[in-house]
Design a protein around this motif. Sequence first.
Motif, PDB file in Angstrom:
ATOM      1  N   LEU A 336       0.812  -1.207   0.000  1.00 49.34           N
ATOM      2  CA  LEU A 336       0.000   0.000   0.000  1.00 49.34           C
ATOM      3  C   LEU A 336       0.852   1.267   0.000  1.00 49.34           C
ATOM      4  O   LEU A 336       0.381   2.336  -0.384  1.00 49.34           O
ATOM      5  N   LEU A 339       0.991   3.360  -3.047  1.00 49.16           N
ATOM      6  CA  LEU A 339      -0.246   3.978  -3.517  1.00 49.16           C
ATOM      7  C   LEU A 339      -0.037   5.404  -4.034  1.00 49.16           C
ATOM      8  O   LEU A 339      -0.491   5.769  -5.117  1.00 49.16           O
ATOM      9  N   ILE A 360      -5.932  -5.315  -1.579  1.00 52.10           N
ATOM     10  CA  ILE A 360      -5.602  -5.305  -0.159  1.00 52.10           C
ATOM     11  C   ILE A 360      -6.731  -5.910   0.650  1.00 52.10           C
ATOM     12  O   ILE A 360      -7.840  -6.081   0.168  1.00 52.10           O
TER      13      ILE A 360
END
Lengths: 367, 164
Positions: A336, A339, A360
């Motif tokens: 993540l 991102l 996720i």
Amino acid sequence: MAIKTEPFVINVGPQHPSTHGVFRMRLTLDGEVIVDVEPVLGYLHRGIEKLAEGRTYTQNIPFTDRLDYLASMSNNLAYVLAVEKLAGIPVPERAEYLRVIIAELQRIASHLVGVGAFLNDCGAFMTPLLYMFREREKILDLFEMVCGQRLTYNYMRIGGVSHDIPAEFLPALDRFVTTMPGFIDEYDQLLAENEILLARAKGVGILPEELAINISASGPVLRGSGVRWDIRKADPYSVYDRLEFDIPTGSVGDCYDRYWVRIQEMRQSVRIIRQAVEQLPPGEVRTEVPHLLHPPVGEAYGHIEAPKGELGFYLVSDNSIAPYRFHVRAPTLINLTALRDMMIGWKVADAVAIFGSIDICLAEVDR
Amino acid sequence: MKFEHYGIGIAKGMALTFKHLFRKPITTQYPEERLTVSRRTRGNELVWDKERCTGCATCAKSCPEGCIEIITSRGEENNYIVDKFEVDMGRCIFCGLCVEACPFEALFMGYAYERARYRRQELVMDKEALLLSGERQPSGYARPKIEAGLPRQTLLLDRDKVKK
Ligand code: SF4
Ligand code: SF4
């Protein structure tokens, strides 16, 4: 004359259908273009790492189910591998094969949800997701048959697995393995050439190879960027060194590559299951371990290639019945971190697709 | 992005969706039609065998949630008498560790699956509530003898035609 504009901040989530759980993104927009992203985590924090310090090694197995609940079997496996390393417990051969079969089934099930949800985010609303849930349902049936539950399996045990498979498991698995490639072809027919999907996923949200390595991404996110890295090959655990399979990799690292890698991995998993069933030896499925395990003072790190990336458990023992420290290296949390770099410069509509392509599970991110 | 044959991919996908129109449905109309759960199902309240239980409390010690409460007293023949055996099913995570741990096969997972309650207090089950009865049947989880006698689980896989 230029019109004076100001950046605009919107919150996506925590209750938003495309954040796959309770995740919040603060998007700063310039018109429709994203200029900054700030992920806000922690809505699902349950303090599992702390809770685990107050429970015995066996009692922690059901807790690992509640990390990435779409791949509970993989979590079980990573955790028991760490404990076995810590306490030096051997595992019978049959149990090793069963673990591989189950873990690969779990990989297919998790990728089905991951891909289905991604396509959902791209605008193929519900149809592909439900087709994929149909196949996932069959895997859940198989899991229910061996361990009695459909989501929180608690199947792996320290030194093996909790039960041997029932007699009707292998015929049913055989049916699944013969039909599954046909269904994967079907998904391909449904969407691989779909122009809308291509337009929305090709070239969108590129994660360059170098950045992927630097943030220590793993799993399909890393392989989508073209890095051939898979713990099953790089540091083989269980019996993966006896099985033949390929590691599919993408080329540019866009959303489409990550999607493609997941589809190919499902095909490879089917191949692994076929071989493992052929080699499955008879015998015991569990080594006798004391009810209250006291591992020697020390530390151990057990890691596996979970469907979403490298899942590791770091355990420190002080020779008591409970771990002194219990740490989870959650693949999705680390994936993540890419991102922001992936999203900046894209439109709001792409944000959802890029986020979906990381696949996720918030229960694992927040723990 | 440019496409040479715009629409062909979509048409292929639509053809598949159209084909699905003629497939048999895979869903079940629940209250009328019921599926058989796994023989090892672990989704229901515990079932307790009063005669076999010795009050050793191994089950309570192995529970990660600490939701089994046992109080015993010393009997005449130096045995345990179980005065209280209470399970808070509202906290139970159905992990099955207690059933696996019981050395006297006195505790089972339940087999039926329609056990919703209106109040949380109703989920705290005492000695009487835990006993085996007509609708409280034990499942075969960690109990191979019971497992052998239960009906076969319905599988969605059975509905697929297998093409070699
Ligand atoms: S099933 Fe698990 S949580 Fe429930 S009472 Fe037994 S040990 Fe405790
Ligand atoms: S472990 Fe079995 S015998 Fe011992 S108290 Fe629990 S139910 Fe009774």
